[in-house]
Write a protein that holds these residues in place. Sequence first.
Motif, mmCIF file in Angstrom:
data_model
loop_
_atom_site.group_PDB
_atom_site.id
_atom_site.type_symbol
_atom_site.label_atom_id
_atom_site.label_comp_id
_atom_site.label_asym_id
_atom_site.label_seq_id
_atom_site.Cartn_x
_atom_site.Cartn_y
_atom_site.Cartn_z
ATOM 1 N N VAL A 87 2.681 0.068 -0.395
ATOM 2 C CA VAL A 87 1.347 0.666 -0.358
ATOM 3 C C VAL A 87 0.482 0.069 -1.466
ATOM 4 C CG1 VAL A 87 0.013 2.793 -0.613
ATOM 5 C CG2 VAL A 87 2.168 2.809 0.662
ATOM 6 N N GLY A 88 -0.636 -0.527 -1.065
ATOM 7 C CA GLY A 88 -1.598 -1.046 -2.030
ATOM 8 C C GLY A 88 -1.143 -2.278 -2.766
ATOM 9 N N LYS A 89 -0.148 -2.986 -2.224
ATOM 10 C CA LYS A 89 0.354 -4.172 -2.902
ATOM 11 C C LYS A 89 0.743 -5.207 -1.857
ATOM 12 C CE LYS A 89 3.870 -5.687 -6.224
ATOM 13 N NZ LYS A 89 5.041 -5.268 -7.022
ATOM 14 N N LYS A 90 -0.019 -6.278 -1.780
ATOM 15 C CA LYS A 90 0.276 -7.350 -0.841
ATOM 16 C C LYS A 90 1.411 -8.198 -1.400
ATOM 17 C CE LYS A 90 -3.276 -6.714 2.061
ATOM 18 N NZ LYS A 90 -3.184 -6.564 3.526
ATOM 19 N N THR A 91 2.474 -8.348 -0.610
ATOM 20 C CA THR A 91 3.645 -9.084 -1.051
ATOM 21 C C THR A 91 4.061 -10.069 0.035
ATOM 22 O OG1 THR A 91 4.356 -7.109 -2.249
ATOM 23 C CG2 THR A 91 5.965 -8.861 -2.004
ATOM 24 N N GLU A 92 4.433 -11.271 -0.394
ATOM 25 C CA GLU A 92 4.702 -12.366 0.540
ATOM 26 C C GLU A 92 5.747 -12.016 1.590
ATOM 27 O OE1 GLU A 92 6.325 -17.012 0.424
ATOM 28 O OE2 GLU A 92 6.033 -15.860 -1.438
ATOM 29 N N TYR A 153 14.635 0.936 2.458
ATOM 30 C CA TYR A 153 14.209 1.963 3.401
ATOM 31 C C TYR A 153 12.690 1.913 3.492
ATOM 32 C CZ TYR A 153 13.209 4.814 -0.785
ATOM 33 O OH TYR A 153 12.734 5.276 -1.984
ATOM 34 N N ARG A 154 12.153 2.328 4.635
ATOM 35 C CA ARG A 154 10.707 2.261 4.849
ATOM 36 C C ARG A 154 9.970 3.215 3.906
ATOM 37 N NH1 ARG A 154 10.860 3.240 11.226
ATOM 38 N NH2 ARG A 154 12.889 4.132 10.615
ATOM 39 N N VAL A 155 8.873 2.733 3.356
ATOM 40 C CA VAL A 155 8.047 3.528 2.456
ATOM 41 C C VAL A 155 6.616 3.560 2.996
ATOM 42 C CG1 VAL A 155 9.460 3.084 0.412
ATOM 43 C CG2 VAL A 155 7.636 1.485 1.008
ATOM 44 N N GLY A 156 5.766 4.352 2.336
ATOM 45 C CA GLY A 156 4.365 4.429 2.752
ATOM 46 C C GLY A 156 4.231 4.992 4.159
ATOM 47 N N PRO A 157 3.172 4.617 4.886
ATOM 48 C CA PRO A 157 2.963 5.176 6.220
ATOM 49 C C PRO A 157 4.057 4.792 7.203
ATOM 50 C CG PRO A 157 1.431 3.378 5.792
ATOM 51 C CD PRO A 157 2.092 3.704 4.483
ATOM 52 N N ALA A 247 -2.467 11.149 8.961
ATOM 53 C CA ALA A 247 -2.160 10.272 10.094
ATOM 54 C C ALA A 247 -3.403 9.997 10.932
ATOM 55 C CB ALA A 247 -1.060 10.903 10.951
ATOM 56 N N TYR A 248 -4.166 11.045 11.231
ATOM 57 C CA TYR A 248 -5.399 10.851 12.003
ATOM 58 C C TYR A 248 -6.440 10.090 11.183
ATOM 59 C CZ TYR A 248 -4.033 13.670 16.021
ATOM 60 O OH TYR A 248 -3.417 14.135 17.170
ATOM 61 N N GLY A 249 -6.449 10.328 9.880
ATOM 62 C CA GLY A 249 -7.385 9.608 9.033
ATOM 63 C C GLY A 249 -7.117 8.115 9.035
ATOM 64 N N ASP A 284 -6.540 1.581 0.802
ATOM 65 C CA ASP A 284 -7.664 1.812 -0.094
ATOM 66 C C ASP A 284 -8.091 3.277 -0.077
ATOM 67 O OD1 ASP A 284 -8.562 1.626 2.540
ATOM 68 O OD2 ASP A 284 -10.551 0.926 1.941
ATOM 69 N N LYS A 285 -7.759 3.977 1.019
ATOM 70 C CA LYS A 285 -8.134 5.381 1.146
ATOM 71 C C LYS A 285 -6.916 6.293 1.244
ATOM 72 C CE LYS A 285 -11.231 8.440 3.747
ATOM 73 N NZ LYS A 285 -12.212 8.512 4.866
ATOM 74 N N TYR A 286 -5.885 5.848 1.933
ATOM 75 C CA TYR A 286 -4.687 6.665 2.153
ATOM 76 C C TYR A 286 -3.506 5.987 1.466
ATOM 77 C CZ TYR A 286 -7.681 8.904 5.561
ATOM 78 O OH TYR A 286 -8.729 9.572 6.162
ATOM 79 N N ASN A 287 -3.146 6.484 0.288
ATOM 80 C CA ASN A 287 -2.131 5.798 -0.507
ATOM 81 C C ASN A 287 -1.075 6.727 -1.092
ATOM 82 O OD1 ASN A 287 -3.553 7.033 -2.637
ATOM 83 N ND2 ASN A 287 -4.849 5.217 -2.882
ATOM 84 N N ALA A 288 -1.032 7.970 -0.645
ATOM 85 C CA ALA A 288 -0.007 8.909 -1.110
ATOM 86 C C ALA A 288 0.812 9.382 0.089
ATOM 87 C CB ALA A 288 -0.644 10.096 -1.821
ATOM 88 N N PHE A 289 2.115 9.149 0.037
ATOM 89 C CA PHE A 289 2.998 9.529 1.138
ATOM 90 C C PHE A 289 4.279 10.120 0.560
ATOM 91 C CE2 PHE A 289 0.272 6.178 2.662
ATOM 92 C CZ PHE A 289 -0.148 6.654 3.889
ATOM 93 N N ALA A 290 4.881 11.006 1.331
ATOM 94 C CA ALA A 290 6.095 11.679 0.863
ATOM 95 C C ALA A 290 6.769 12.358 2.051
ATOM 96 C CB ALA A 290 5.747 12.715 -0.217
ATOM 97 N N PRO A 291 7.975 12.862 1.867
ATOM 98 C CA PRO A 291 8.648 13.603 2.929
ATOM 99 C C PRO A 291 7.890 14.860 3.342
ATOM 100 C CG PRO A 291 10.227 12.899 1.283
ATOM 101 C CD PRO A 291 8.873 12.609 0.716
#
Length: 543
Positions: A87-92, A153-157, A247-249, A284-291
């Motif tokens: 999330v918020g970090k572009k990685t190769e 394991y999958r993170v973020g959205p 999710a809708y956002g 840029d707008k949705y950057n907090a995710f959790a269980p």
Amino acid sequence: MLKILLFVVLSFFIQIFCEDIDVTLPNGKIRGLKVTPVVTNLTYYSFLGIPFAAPPIGNLRFKPPQPVENWEGTLIADNNDALCYQVGKKTEHASEDCLYLNVYTPVVPSTSSSLPVLVFIYGGTFRRGRSFPGYKSPAFLMKENVVVVTFNYRVGPFGFLSTEDEVIPGNMGLKDQQFALKWVQQNINLFGGDPRQVTLMGQSAGSASVTYQLLSPGSAGLFRAAIGNSGSALCTWAFQRNAADIAYGIAAEIDPTFERNRTSEELLNFLSNVPASAIEDTADKYNAFAPVIEVPHVGALISDLMYRNAENGSFNKVPVLMGFNSEEALMMAEKTGSWRSYVRQYDKDLRTLVDDDMYITDSDKKLLVGKEIKKIYLNDTDMFADKLGESVQYFGDNRFIRPIIKFAELIRHHVDLYFYQFSYHGPLGGNSVEIPGIGKVAHAEDQNYFWVVHDNYDSFPDTDIKTLQRYVTLLTNFVKYLNPTPIADDLLQNITWPKATENDYLYLDIDTNLSIQTNPRNFSYSKWVDIYEENAAKPFISY
């Protein structure tokens, strides 16, 4: 002294010799590396980048992990560059095709050995993180004859988006973890590990994940013990509120015509067919995710309140070792000006001290509670912006320490619990921030005393090496014997680490010297408990 020298010689990692070694899994053959440092009494085997689940792409996006398909020929398992989207970090190397794991073993694979196994979950606030990409990180553990497994394991959205119904129930990242644990049960014997002796360990969000796996009925029987470093499922950042709105956002951020009145099925169809990069760009707008707490359904990881299940014993009852660092939020004050500017919000409006997870909606009551919270740390006339140490203590208590202590306090009535505070601070910790009057050990600093993070340890003081050695010994003793101090040991100053019981909340303070203390963080924790009991909405979800 001998054990210290054995740790020091691990510093010579620059010159290594590698040779191939094969293991045949049910899905196909893999080829790893036999790693031999210059010091020939340290030899182990690494298998990097083993697929443990099918790539979660296409119609598997936002779905639980599925079995990996068999492969032909030999899979070369000598690196793990795979990285889930951050999330918020572009990685190769970031990709949806990221569900790979690593196995490290001190014995020749496919032998009759049955060694204890440590499975480690990385942190990153459920937004970032990856498993170790190389072979050297678990080398200290190889000396202790423990098989080690790390995995992505999958993170973020991609790992934690939810519509709060059965369409996208959420917790895909936690389900990836559970799937990896099942892989370990099915395959670790091929690497000399014993599936009956698996300990699950994690740091920060990884530690919160460990406690979620403790709470999940689907993880029953997948591990026999658990270690949590600096996190629990009760941390406010470890629970996602308003997940469906997020999710809708995200959908509306990608396509402004996508409205909230569309069905969950339409949302899933839409987000399953956009490029992964489009979802990634909404950070840029949705950057907090959790269980989330899932609606009850077949395959749900957790469908009940975390606090309630920990309190009433509705979880997988295994021995637990957990704790925190002495000043978890210390690095927040690394840039003094920015931190002082940030905490001025508390001085301007004491209601900002009250976490949303207390569910206090009345503004006047919220202000009164904010005043009570301030009293824990400051006098009425003091300002947080002028008391950076106290502001660090507040932030660390609120984000980490209070919910860690509470989770341990709840489960100690049902299982063997060993609790600790990591207080030792040295150059190896990598933290240069010091504020007089408060703890010295920042979030994640203890990990530098467990994993190999340097190629050479010659420049570090003896106290750093001894603390590293003690921490590794305590934790691997627990992995092997379900007891961190099973016998008298001069290295451990012949101390016996007692369990935290219903009557005595005893813990081990890990500093230059080891000592047994009572009631962790007592200067603030007991006051927080009073505030929660009197003001927070019940039943508690997080804490």
